[in-house]
Design a protein around this motif. Structure first.
Motif, short mmCIF file in Angstrom:
data_model
loop_
_atom_site.label_atom_id
_atom_site.label_comp_id
_atom_site.label_asym_id
_atom_site.label_seq_id
_atom_site.Cartn_x
_atom_site.Cartn_y
_atom_site.Cartn_z
N SER A 221 6.06 -25.70 -1.67
CA SER A 221 5.98 -26.01 -0.24
C SER A 221 5.73 -24.78 0.61
CB SER A 221 7.28 -26.70 0.21
OG SER A 221 8.39 -25.87 -0.09
N SER A 222 6.24 -23.62 0.18
CA SER A 222 6.03 -22.38 0.95
C SER A 222 4.99 -21.48 0.32
CB SER A 222 7.35 -21.61 1.06
OG SER A 222 7.79 -21.18 -0.21
N LYS A 223 4.40 -21.91 -0.80
CA LYS A 223 3.44 -21.10 -1.56
C LYS A 223 4.01 -19.70 -1.82
CE LYS A 223 0.56 -24.37 -1.95
NZ LYS A 223 1.53 -25.39 -1.58
N THR A 224 5.24 -19.71 -2.35
CA THR A 224 5.96 -18.47 -2.62
C THR A 224 6.34 -18.39 -4.08
OG1 THR A 224 6.86 -18.41 -0.37
CG2 THR A 224 7.96 -17.05 -2.02
N MET A 225 6.07 -17.25 -4.69
CA MET A 225 6.50 -16.97 -6.05
C MET A 225 7.80 -16.17 -5.99
SD MET A 225 5.62 -17.30 -9.25
CE MET A 225 3.84 -17.51 -9.17
N TRP A 226 8.88 -16.73 -6.56
CA TRP A 226 10.16 -16.03 -6.65
C TRP A 226 10.33 -15.52 -8.08
CZ3 TRP A 226 13.00 -15.38 -2.26
CH2 TRP A 226 12.71 -16.22 -1.18
N PHE A 227 10.86 -14.33 -8.23
CA PHE A 227 11.12 -13.80 -9.57
C PHE A 227 12.21 -12.75 -9.47
CE2 PHE A 227 7.76 -11.36 -7.62
CZ PHE A 227 8.00 -10.03 -7.95
N GLY A 228 12.84 -12.45 -10.59
CA GLY A 228 13.88 -11.44 -10.59
C GLY A 228 14.76 -11.53 -11.82
N ARG A 229 15.78 -10.70 -11.82
CA ARG A 229 16.76 -10.66 -12.92
C ARG A 229 18.13 -10.39 -12.33
NH1 ARG A 229 15.24 -4.94 -15.89
NH2 ARG A 229 16.68 -5.74 -17.46
N ASP A 230 19.17 -10.69 -13.09
CA ASP A 230 20.53 -10.62 -12.56
C ASP A 230 20.90 -9.19 -12.17
OD1 ASP A 230 22.46 -9.28 -14.65
OD2 ASP A 230 21.17 -10.58 -15.84
N ALA A 231 22.00 -9.07 -11.45
CA ALA A 231 22.36 -7.81 -10.80
C ALA A 231 22.63 -6.67 -11.78
CB ALA A 231 23.58 -8.02 -9.91
N PHE A 232 22.88 -6.98 -13.06
CA PHE A 232 23.16 -5.93 -14.03
C PHE A 232 22.05 -5.80 -15.07
CE2 PHE A 232 27.17 -7.54 -12.38
CZ PHE A 232 27.69 -6.38 -11.84
N GLY A 233 21.05 -6.66 -15.00
CA GLY A 233 19.90 -6.53 -15.89
C GLY A 233 20.17 -6.93 -17.31
N ARG A 234 21.00 -7.95 -17.52
CA ARG A 234 21.37 -8.35 -18.87
C ARG A 234 20.26 -9.11 -19.59
NH1 ARG A 234 26.89 -10.75 -16.48
NH2 ARG A 234 25.34 -11.16 -14.85
N ARG A 235 19.25 -9.55 -18.85
CA ARG A 235 18.07 -10.14 -19.47
C ARG A 235 16.84 -9.32 -19.07
NH1 ARG A 235 20.73 -11.67 -22.64
NH2 ARG A 235 21.56 -13.75 -23.04
N SER A 236 16.00 -9.08 -20.04
CA SER A 236 14.81 -8.25 -19.82
C SER A 236 13.79 -8.98 -18.95
CB SER A 236 14.18 -7.92 -21.17
OG SER A 236 12.88 -7.38 -21.01
N LEU A 237 13.14 -8.23 -18.07
CA LEU A 237 11.94 -8.72 -17.38
C LEU A 237 11.08 -7.50 -17.04
CD1 LEU A 237 10.57 -11.30 -16.52
CD2 LEU A 237 11.53 -11.01 -14.24
N LEU A 238 9.90 -7.44 -17.64
CA LEU A 238 8.96 -6.34 -17.42
C LEU A 238 7.93 -6.75 -16.38
CD1 LEU A 238 8.28 -5.34 -21.15
CD2 LEU A 238 10.05 -4.46 -19.61
N VAL A 239 7.41 -5.77 -15.67
CA VAL A 239 6.42 -6.05 -14.63
C VAL A 239 5.24 -5.10 -14.78
CG1 VAL A 239 7.55 -4.48 -12.97
CG2 VAL A 239 6.03 -6.31 -12.14
N HIS A 240 4.04 -5.63 -14.53
CA HIS A 240 2.84 -4.80 -14.37
C HIS A 240 2.31 -5.03 -12.96
CE1 HIS A 240 -1.09 -2.98 -14.83
NE2 HIS A 240 -1.64 -4.11 -14.42
#
Length: 720
Positions: A221-240
């Motif tokens: 509805s807002s044409k928005t992509m949300w992404f992130g990881r928890d406050a301590f980074g216990r799950r990996s998420l890499l970005v390019h």
């Protein structure tokens, strides 16, 4: 849980709000003819993790003519399990016409796997690999709801949002996200006029979650992509982030193997420093709001980072301790024997290693003349712990409060839901082992094993995974065998499987190359050594010596064994929070209590980058899920509420004052021998660091002179 990824093509990414030094002119969006990583590369990397299912979905974005008064009907095509199913992206075609096409952004989305309706401007490609451990119904990612929202989620919800015993985390979160209000104000409440009473924003909802997570969520509805990881980074998420070489925006739980890419020169300048395609995404919640009005014939996505809205979580992130400098009343806390009777404890050790185990001490020496403490005007009868027939209230001593918090943390992470047990019964009901512990026999892993025994039904066996690069001579192998004997003493009815995983570094050339892709973007020899040890341990291929592993009359002998446990308890976070590193003692000597606190705070603020992303990737590659009881939000809060002088006493010798609070926890659990063990990192305890130094530098001395641990890996020395 397992892995998620996203490839965004055809969108100019504006990073000015996220990176103020980023050049103001947006990079041109160009077609990437030979991408560094393709769809198939990322798919293969996620499939290696052994998911129960894998899926991908494409969202095609079209520019809508501003002078058109006719609204088009949008049809979505989904491809599931190789069969084509035609579904509407919204519940009804009338709803598509009236609600799903926004009036402000000028962007229309089409969700499809194998067709294009009209000319697309941009493409969003989502990947979801699911290892399902919760819920009675199978969940297939990516999830799409009736409003065209799309979610891929890698995590667990242990609190903050209710997840019933028969429910799946991802499905519950998708439903909750679908009820979040949407706007194009990027979370700026001062400029936002479109909030709805009683509804959460996406950042507000995500701030409530207790537990590890990483996600990518398309809010249609807002044409928005949300992404992130928890406050301590216990799950990996890499970005390019888009570059001149590759203008796409990518997110992924793991990097595909670089060695498989023929268009990369791995010998470039002799090291990996040039291979900087990925970065660890800093912990937090991000959004990219797509807007067609900022550029002609091209969508622009503005990246913003959002504040956590949960005040309690923000306090944990700041990591400020209630009492840093000791006060007189803190010095009067009663102490357990592990702190006061160190000579007796060390009498059972030779050269810092357990000798013949002696259990002459008894828990009856622990002080018990402390009254029950009411909390919120209620006596916590369930919080009174009983060991060796002695009742002790959890709120009496700091160590007892930590013990209770840790026990609840372990219980949250190993509760076997119906889906989990059903899977177990289908596979091997009489021998199913649901949970394993990354096990060195040291203080942290012994505490986790003992608590796991208290929380897990006695009908299940427990796998203790121990890796060695020096056979039975490695320090961790010696302490692991001694540790099993102590666990058998306090839990004689439990069946323990000490899985001895033996490795020879010289035989692991292809495996080492693969682990290099897992630790990416980490590039040092220390990261690689830790990564290989974790990867092998999580694989669970080893030997079990029945004479060592249990007290049952099953005979002796060593037999091959493969741990099938999907949940792996790991002791990460214990050293950072309880002053377990040697540098903590140095900081205390130079800067006192405040200097120690600041160093520990720094460790917690960078644990996501230095440790957790790497560890999660290496463990998950084996189809296992790493869970970190010491990094539970309630455990962190409990430790921060305890005076620092009760957490550690670094005036005392090593093996006594470091991690003092955990040594007292071990004593309460009956682990009197483990309570005095010195800290040993896995790369040293398993002796992979020694073997790596010999292979790459000729000797330990040469490696130490070169500060090998922090050196960037040289490809030519490793693989030629």
């Amino acid at each position: 849980m397992c892995g998620i990824a996203l490839i965004v093509s055809g969108v100019r990414i504006d990073l000015l709000h996220l990176l103020p030094d980023f050049k103001s002119s947006l990079p041109e969006v160009e077609q990437v003819d030979q991408p560094v990583f393709s769809f198939d590369d990322i798919k293969a990397a996620l499939l290696r993790r052994g998911p129960d299912n894998f899926g991908s979905k494409k969202v095609l974005l079209l520019l809508k003519s501003s002078d058109s008064s006719k609204k088009e009907e949008i049809i979505s095509l989904f491809n599931a399990d190789g069969t084509t199913n035609r579904e509407n992206s919204c519940l009804h075609s009338s709803r598509i016409k009236n609600d799903c096409i926004p009036s402000t952004s000028g962007v229309t989305s089409v969700q499809s796997n194998d067709c294009i309706l009209g000319k697309s401007v941009a493409e969003l490609l989502f990947f979801g690999a699911t290892l399902q451990l919760r819920g009675t119904n199978q969940v297939y990612q990516p999830l799409v709801d009736g409003y065209g929202n799309l979610l891929v989620y890698n995590g667990e919800i242990f609190g903050g949002i209710h997840v019933g015993s028969n429910n799946n985390d991802t499905a519950i979160l998708m439903d909750a996200l679908g009820r979040c209000f949407s706007c194009n104000c990027q979370g700026d409440k001062k400029a936002c006029y479109c909030t709805k009473g009683g509804q959460n924003s996406v950042p507000e909802l995500l701030s409530k979650i207790k537990g590890p997570w990483a996600l990518i969520y398309w809010q249609d509805s807002s044409k928005t992509m949300w992404f992130g990881r928890d406050a301590f980074g216990r799950r990996s998420l890499l970005v390019h982030w888009p570059t001149a070489d590759d203008s796409r925006f990518l997110l992924s739980s793991v990097s595909p193997p670089l060695s498989y890419k023929k268009n990369l020169d791995l010998e470039l300048e002799g090291n990996m420093s040039d291979l900087s395609f990925w970065e660890e995404l800093p912990c937090g919640i991000y959004s990219i709001c797509l807007d067609a009005s900022k550029a002609n014939d091209c969508l622009v996505g503005e990246v913003r980072k959002h504040e956590w809205s949960n005040p309690e979580l923000k306090e944990l992130i700041e990591w400020e301790r209630t009492f840093v400098e000791p006060k007189s009343e803190h010095l009067n806390f009663p102490h357990l024997p592990v702190v006061g009777d160190q000579h007796a404890m060390h009498s059972n050790y030779v050269d810092g290693m357990p000798s013949k185990l002696s259990f002459d001490h008894d828990v009856k020496h622990v002080k018990t003349d402390i009254p029950t403490v009411p909390v919120n005007n209620t006596i916590l009868s369930d919080s009174c712990l009983s060991y060796k027939g002695v009742n002790q209230c959890s709120d009496s001593l700091p160590a007892q409060r930590v013990l209770l918090a840790l026990k609840e943390s372990v219980k949250r992470r190993i509760t076997l839901e119906r889906m989990f047990q059903t899977t177990a019964n289908e596979v091997r009901p009489e021998k199913f082992v649901p949970v394993a512990v990354l096990f060195s026999g040291g203080l942290d892993s012994m505490i986790l094993a003992a608590l796991l025994d208290e929380c897990l039904d006695r009908t299940y066996e427990i796998d203790l995974l121990n890796v060695s690069f020096d056979g039975e001579s490695a320090p961790d192998r010696i302490s692991a065998r001694a540790g099993v004997k102590e666990l058998q003493r306090i839990a004689p009815s439990r069946r323990w499987n000490l899985v001895e995983i033996d490795a020879d570094l010289s035989d692991l050339t292809s495996e080492t190359l693969h682990v290099m892709s897992l630790i990416n973007p980490a590039k040092t020899y220390m990261d690689l050594n830790i990564g290989i040890a974790l990867w092998l341990a999580a694989g669970g291929h080893g030997w079990v010596d029945r004479g060592v592993s249990n007290n049952h009359n099953e005979g002796h002998g060593r037999s091959m064994y493969k741990s099938e446990a999907k949940i792996l308890l790991v002791g990460s976070g214990a050293d950072e929070q309880c002053a377990g590193y040697g540098r903590h003692k140095t900081k205390y000597r130079l800067g006192g209590w405040l200097g120690l606190h600041e160093e520990m705070k720094l460790d917690m603020h960078r644990i996501w980058k230095r440790n957790l992303g790497r560890d999660d990737r290496c463990i998950s590659d084996n189809g296992k899920e790493a869970r970190f009881p010491f990094l539970d939000e309630d455990v962190i809060r409990t430790l921060l509420d305890i005076p620092l002088c009760e957490v550690a006493d670094l005036d005392q010798p090593i093996g006594r004052g470091d991690k003092k609070i955990l040594r007292e926890v071990a004593w309460l659990l009956g682990l009197k021998e483990a309570a005095s063990l010195p800290k040993r990192a896995i790369q040293f305890g398993s002796r992979i660091a020694r073997e790596s130094n010999r292979k790459n530098f000729g000797s330990n001395r040469a490696a130490n002179q070169a500060s090998a641990g922090s050196l960037v890996i040289h490809m030519e020395t490793k693989f030629t």
